[in-house]
Design an enzyme around this catalytic site. Structure first.
Site, PDB file in Angstrom:
ATOM      1  N   CYS B  84       0.824  -1.219   0.000  1.00 13.76           N
ATOM      2  CA  CYS B  84       0.000   0.000   0.000  1.00 13.76           C
ATOM      3  C   CYS B  84       0.855   1.265   0.000  1.00 13.76           C
ATOM      4  CB  CYS B  84      -0.990  -0.029   1.163  1.00 13.76           C
ATOM      5  SG  CYS B  84      -2.313   1.177   0.993  1.00 13.76           S
ATOM      6  N   HIS B 204      -3.007  -5.371   1.615  1.00 16.54           N
ATOM      7  CA  HIS B 204      -2.346  -5.590   2.907  1.00 16.54           C
ATOM      8  C   HIS B 204      -2.365  -7.052   3.326  1.00 16.54           C
ATOM      9  CE1 HIS B 204      -2.130  -1.299   3.904  1.00 16.54           C
ATOM     10  NE2 HIS B 204      -3.321  -1.177   3.351  1.00 16.54           N
ATOM     11  N   GLU B 206      -0.555  -8.446   5.345  1.00 19.81           N
ATOM     12  CA  GLU B 206      -0.233  -8.533   6.771  1.00 19.81           C
ATOM     13  C   GLU B 206      -1.484  -8.519   7.655  1.00 19.81           C
ATOM     14  OE1 GLU B 206       0.192  -5.941   4.848  1.00 19.81           O
ATOM     15  OE2 GLU B 206      -0.281  -4.070   5.903  1.00 19.81           O
TER      16      GLU B 206
END
Lengths: 320, 232
Positions: B84, B204, B206
């Site tokens: 991002c 994302h 994560e």
């Protein structure tokens, strides 16, 4: 921007997605809990600044703010001027949205779900259901699951934080005592929330039911906090931050980021102070950096001693 | 490969979701640690630039003297992954950024900030990623960018069909209707790219608990380290 400000469908989506496992093969879902909470994750380590004009918004962005809070009057002025404080004029918020490329937040009154619908409709990135404005409902906060836009809410302790999360808040901030330039209440709230979480972590699983009752919070959330040792959403500090050292102290007390209300634009040199608070928030554990950025900032905002505030003017007591 | 020590992967920690990347990398068998200072940039084998606010990160990177050291390490072949905001920072050209905003010029691409829209248009959905087995990746897009141009050395790894860009005529799909598109189809917006040892995604990984994108990056890091070892 959003064609469906509120729908039961988005409410179901928000609940169903939760914060749990990847949500399967569904395509392009907006307004899920993960997308709302994830937005707050991206703000971590950053500073969100109250601004009342597009010019101030640009100063905040230029100083490195991760987002701005658009409002008509900063809390310090709301205190002085009194009266009912409401959502800002959409034109004013639009002006700020158009002035900057970073996220724009705005405040709705506690329980005023139509103000929140309006803020969602004009494309605000986060709604603060805020005790700084005059509450619109003395019994109910906004049903935040019903919205696509995420909400941040204030809290003074863990029970209050978990009640807001169970209503759909995707981010929590300490309430502090807004508009005072005095961090003593924010300190109290951050320490309280941390202490409440630590206490839960030490409890036996069967004791969590009684703890949930005591905290007046849903058992599932209480158990989640006990297991994770942290809130299920991002926790920021707000209320009274006026100096780089204030911001760094809140980070050392466990905040994941900082809201600065009146502290920047009620000071002598807003651009410098804003940049200094941003740097101190990133290097909160490095006193050399904090010392360096604290030099020559000019006048800080004039503070108010909380003990001199009459009970009726204490904003942190609003909400429950 | 067995003789290669575990790579040390720094997570750029000026702002953003640093902890999530550190945790996921830790699960991928590398030593992960936050880095904020020039000296810390010197001591890592690879870097992850997290999600966050790219204007904030860029400003702090310049003021604390870590911008140029990263540019230098990228030129020296250090693997970098950006998610991002990290994708934005890796670009050679940034659209809808601040006038003074510059990228690390790692990947030859033009990235548009907040291209998918404001937060109410942030979404999650499946993305097929070239080189990643096991079906589409469940991707979370938050005020996400997309890639509008890629240079000759850039491999497109993932696309999504999306609504029209700001200023374009609206397409057929409504709000939130964003669908997976095959990377090789040439249709849809580019959301994952690779150039050499540099990797970037608009989303994302994560945040999802799915380790595949980070594992893919760690493989890149191990290959880069193996190459350095054999070369000298």
């Amino acid at each position: 921007m959003s064609e469906q400000p509120v729908s039961s469908e988005s409410s179901e989506r928000g609940r169903a997605a939760g914060a749990s496992a990847p949500g399967g093969s569904a395509t392009g879902l907006t307004g899920t809990a993960r997308v709302k909470r994830g937005m707050a994750e991206m703000l971590k380590g950053g500073v969100i600044m109250d601004v009342v004009t597009p010019e101030q918004a640009k100063i905040a962005e230029g100083a490195g703010a991760v987002a701005v809070m658009a409002l008509e009057r900063v809390p310090a002025d709301i205190r002085v001027q009194g009266g009912v404080a409401r959502m800002s004029d959409p034109d004013m918020i639009d002006g700020i949205i158009n002035a900057v490329s970073i996220p724009v937040m705005a405040k709705a009154r506690i329980g005023h779900f139509v103000e929140a619908q309006v803020l969602q409709a004009i494309g605000v990135d986060y709604v603060d259901e805020s005790e700084v404005l005059t509450p619109a409902d003395e019994a109910h906060h906004i049903d935040k699951w019903a919205f696509t836009v995420p909400f941040v809410c204030g809290a003074t302790n863990l029970g209050e934080a978990l009640r807001r999360i169970s209503e759909g808040a995707a981010m929590i901030r300490s309430k502090g005592e807004a508009g005072t330039g005095n961090v003593v209440e924010a300190t109290r709230h951050m320490r309280q929330i941390s202490a409440d979480i630590r206490r839960l972590s030490g409890l036996d699983p069967v004791e969590l039911h009684a703890a949930a009752k005591e905290l007046q919070a849903p058992y599932d959330l209480v158990r989640e906090v006990a297991e994770a040792g942290k809130l299920p959403v991002v926790l920021f500090t707000a209320g009274g931050v006026a100096t780089p050292a204030d911001a760094a102290m809140m980070m050392q007390l466990g905040a994941e980021g900082i809201f600065v209300g009146s502290g920047v634009f009620k000071s002598g040199d807003p651009a410098r102070r804003a940049a200094a608070i941003v740097k101190a928030t990133t290097f909160f554990d490095d006193p050399d950096v904090i010392a360096r950025v604290s030099r020559g900032l000019g006048e800080a905002m004039v503070g108010i001693n909380i003990s001199e505030l009459p009970q009726s003017q204490r904003l942190a007591d609003r909400g429950w | 490969m067995a003789s290669t020590p575990d790579p040390v992967v720094g997570v750029f920690a000026l702002q953003g979701d640093v902890r999530e990347h550190v945790r996921v990398l830790g699960q991928c068998g590398v030593i992960a640690r936050p880095v904020r200072r020039p000296t810390e940039i010197d001591s890592i084998d690879a870097l992850v630039i997290p999600g966050g606010e790219s204007t904030t990160m860029t400003k702090l990177a310049e003021e604390f003297g870590v911008f140029e050291p990263i540019v230098k390490r990228i030129a020296g072949g250090m693997p970098v992954y950006g998610s991002c905001a990290g994708m934005i920072m890796l670009a050679t050209e940034i659209l809808d950024g601040r006038p003074d905003q510059r990228g690390l010029a790692g990947i030859d691409m033009t990235v548009r900030r907040n291209a998918f829209g404001r937060q109410v248009e942030s979404f999650e959905g499946p993305v097929t990623i070239t080189g990643i087995e096991g079906g589409p990746f469940h991707a979370v897009f938050i005020r996400a960018p997309w890639v509008e141009r890629t240079g000759p050395g850039v491999e497109v790894l993932g696309r999504v069909r999306a609504r029209s860009a700001p200023g374009e005529v609206a397409g057929q799909s409504g709000p939130g209707e964003v669908a997976d598109a095959a990377p090789e189809s040439g249709a849809g917006r580019i959301v994952a790219v690779r150039q050499g040892y540099l990797l970037a995604t608009a989303f994302h990984p994560e945040l999802t608990g799915d380790l595949r994108v980070h594992r893919y990056f760690v493989e890149m890091v191990r290959k880069a380290m193996g190459k350095q070892t054999t070369e000298g």
